[in-house]
Scaffold this active site. Structure first.
Site, mmCIF file in Angstrom:
data_model
loop_
_atom_site.group_PDB
_atom_site.id
_atom_site.type_symbol
_atom_site.label_atom_id
_atom_site.label_comp_id
_atom_site.label_asym_id
_atom_site.label_seq_id
_atom_site.Cartn_x
_atom_site.Cartn_y
_atom_site.Cartn_z
ATOM 1 N N ASP B 11 0.869 -1.175 0.000
ATOM 2 C CA ASP B 11 0.000 0.000 0.000
ATOM 3 C C ASP B 11 0.904 1.222 0.000
ATOM 4 O O ASP B 11 1.660 1.437 0.955
ATOM 5 C CB ASP B 11 -0.882 0.020 1.255
ATOM 6 C CG ASP B 11 -2.016 -0.991 1.175
ATOM 7 O OD1 ASP B 11 -2.373 -1.391 0.054
ATOM 8 O OD2 ASP B 11 -2.538 -1.380 2.242
ATOM 9 N N ASP B 130 -13.787 -2.977 -1.235
ATOM 10 C CA ASP B 130 -13.601 -2.719 0.193
ATOM 11 C C ASP B 130 -14.939 -2.925 0.884
ATOM 12 O O ASP B 130 -15.875 -2.135 0.680
ATOM 13 C CB ASP B 130 -13.098 -1.292 0.411
ATOM 14 C CG ASP B 130 -11.768 -1.038 -0.293
ATOM 15 O OD1 ASP B 130 -11.015 -2.014 -0.467
ATOM 16 O OD2 ASP B 130 -11.489 0.122 -0.656
#
Lengths: 224, 262
Positions: B11, B130
């Site tokens: 990330d 998500d």
């Protein structure tokens, strides 16, 4: 002492997929790759790489239009160092049934066919094997070759394909892999090697094979 | 037989790898180029580069950092974050990515999935979602809602429905991020994994919550996922990748062997 000249490896760019990954992997293991967009640019090269992803018919059209078909045929028939990857393996065959039949380069007698059969059908709760065959799968070496030196028995390589090659002469098969059927995942003869899997995406195993290729190119060059 | 996969996720926030907890409070985990090289050597099966703030900030992905990271990677490589158009797909593939991950833009305009699949092939379209447990759903029949903009904005879209739709539109695989489990290292949301994996035929990649080899094993077995994405557990070296793979392999999961130490 004479300076060692690094083998010069020409990677064929015929508009079928990204060549950067193949180029950088060959460079990483000490090769001197360059991407060529016309057959004339192969002059002086000691090895030829035919990569490619996409549809067989379109790839053959592009090879023919650019004149690369002639180059590859002459190169392979002369047993000069050659590496085919994925579609670059399939194109060596007589014909493919992908949107066809479509004729290939006919350097290896045989057909390119789609994965099919009961193993790919759902059976009760089990979903059946997937097409494309995508991911890491095992290599069974059935015929040793210089490129496979140091490749361990349970090694896995990275695949992405929906069609596989079926050579008429089993002598061509160097490696097999199981996906519902035991299929030819690499062919080899002399200085010619071509794999369905992607050495440039197969981690250590792939880099080992590419190191072997660079070595083979060098050996073939010094003999000639 | 295809091996189950362990995927390391980088990330990236402004050029550095970070790790959040429940999508918040990023903490620095290192340089993406160095980490990519390390995981490549340690025998991870795939790498994902995710620009976590590109979408929220409405900007392009940092192609230079992604490209430099790709140079170190000799395994399948996915890039995502802020991908909105076919041109974005093309640009990212050109940097050396094998697959492109879409999330927010696909929820806003689902046709993007089909257009990308048609142009580049399903195998390179990864639908990342998500998902967060809906507070009003009873525990015995849980539901999960999709969020966009890095977990900031709820959409009202049910995660299982969206996964089915994504497959129909042409996605080649699904990365299933649990917002509740993210960065907790307390285990994947196995119920979520199972609900989505049972609903679609394409590979589902569990993401969020891995803290032990056992968590990975659970995602690949009970969770019915084809792959497990790990981040904290790898960045902070709690368990080397080889240990996680050995743990799963010893319990009968088909894994790609990591190279023996030389």
């Amino acid at each position: 002492m004479a300076k060692e000249v690094m083998p010069d490896i020409a990677i064929i760019d015929y508009g079928m997929g990204n060549l950067r990954n193949v180029e950088k992997a060959l460079a990483r293991v000490g090769g001197q790759p360059r991407i060529i967009a016309s057959p004339e640019e192969a002059d002086g090269a000691r090895a030829l790489v035919l990569p490619g992803v996409g549809a067989f018919g379109q790839a053959m059209d592009r090879l023919t239009e650019s004149g690369f078909d002639r180059l590859v045929k002459d190169w392979v028939r002369a047993d000069r160092p050659f590496l085919g990857i994925c579609l670059g393996l399939q194109l060596l065959f007589t014909e493919s049934e992908e949107f066809g039949p479509v004729s290939g380069l006919d350097l290896v007698s045989g057909r390119v066919v789609r994965f099919r059969g009961p193993a790919f059908e759902p059976d009760g709760d089990a979903p059946g094997l997937k097409v494309p065959h995508m991911g890491w799968n095992r290599l069974n070496i059935v015929n040793p070759h210089a490129l496979l030196e140091g490749v361990l028995e349970d090694a896995m390589a990275y695949f992405v394909h929906s069609y596989y090659c079926a050579p008429d002469d089993p002598g061509w098969t160097a490696v097999t892999t199981d996906h519902g059927i035991e299929f030819t995942s690499a062919v080899a003869r002399g200085n010619v090697f071509a794999s369905q899997f992607h050495p440039e995406k197969s981690g250590d195993l792939g880099l080992t094979m590419l190191t072997n290729f660079v070595r083979l190119v060098h050996a073939a060059g010094s003999r000639g | 037989m295809l091996a189950k996969r362990i995927i390391c996720c980088l990330d990236v926030d402004r050029g550095r790898v970070v790790k959040c907890i429940k999508f918040l409070d990023p903490r620095d985990a290192g340089d993406p180029v160095e980490l990519a090289a390390r995981y490549n050597v340690e025998g991870v099966d795939e790498l994902t580069f995710y620009d976590i703030t590109a979408s929220h900030e409405g900007r392009q992905i940092m192609l230079d950092v992604a490209g430099r990271t790709a140079e170190e990677v000799f395994i399948p490589f996915t890039i995502g974050g802020g991908i909105r158009t076919i041109d974005d797909f093309r640009a990212v593939l050109k940097t050396g990515a094998d697959k492109v991950s879409v999330n927010t833009a696909a929820l806003k305009r689902p046709e993007l999935i089909g257009e990308a699949a048609e142009r580049f092939g399903s195998q390179c379209v990864v639908l990342s979602m998500d998902a967060k447990r809906s507070a009003d759903a009873p525990p015995e029949s849980p539901r999960w809602e999709c969020y966009i903009n890095g977990g900031r904005v709820p959409t009202g879209v049910d995660a299982v429905d969206w996964a089915r739709r994504g497959e129909e539109l042409g996605a080649g695989e699904i990365v299933l991020n649990s917002i509740d489990a993210d960065g907790t290292m307390a285990g994947y949301d196995i119920e979520l994994c199972r609900a989505v994996a049972d609903a679609v035929g394409i590979p589902v990649i569990a993401s969020g919550g891995a803290g032990t080899p056992d968590h990975v094993y659970a995602a690949l077995t009970d969770g019915r996922c084809e792959a497990a994405l790990i981040a904290s557990i790898a960045h902070f070296s709690a368990h080397p990748i080889a240990e996680i793979k050995d743990f799963c392999a010893q319990r009968g999961v088909s894994m790609r062997p990591t190279a023996p130490p030389s």
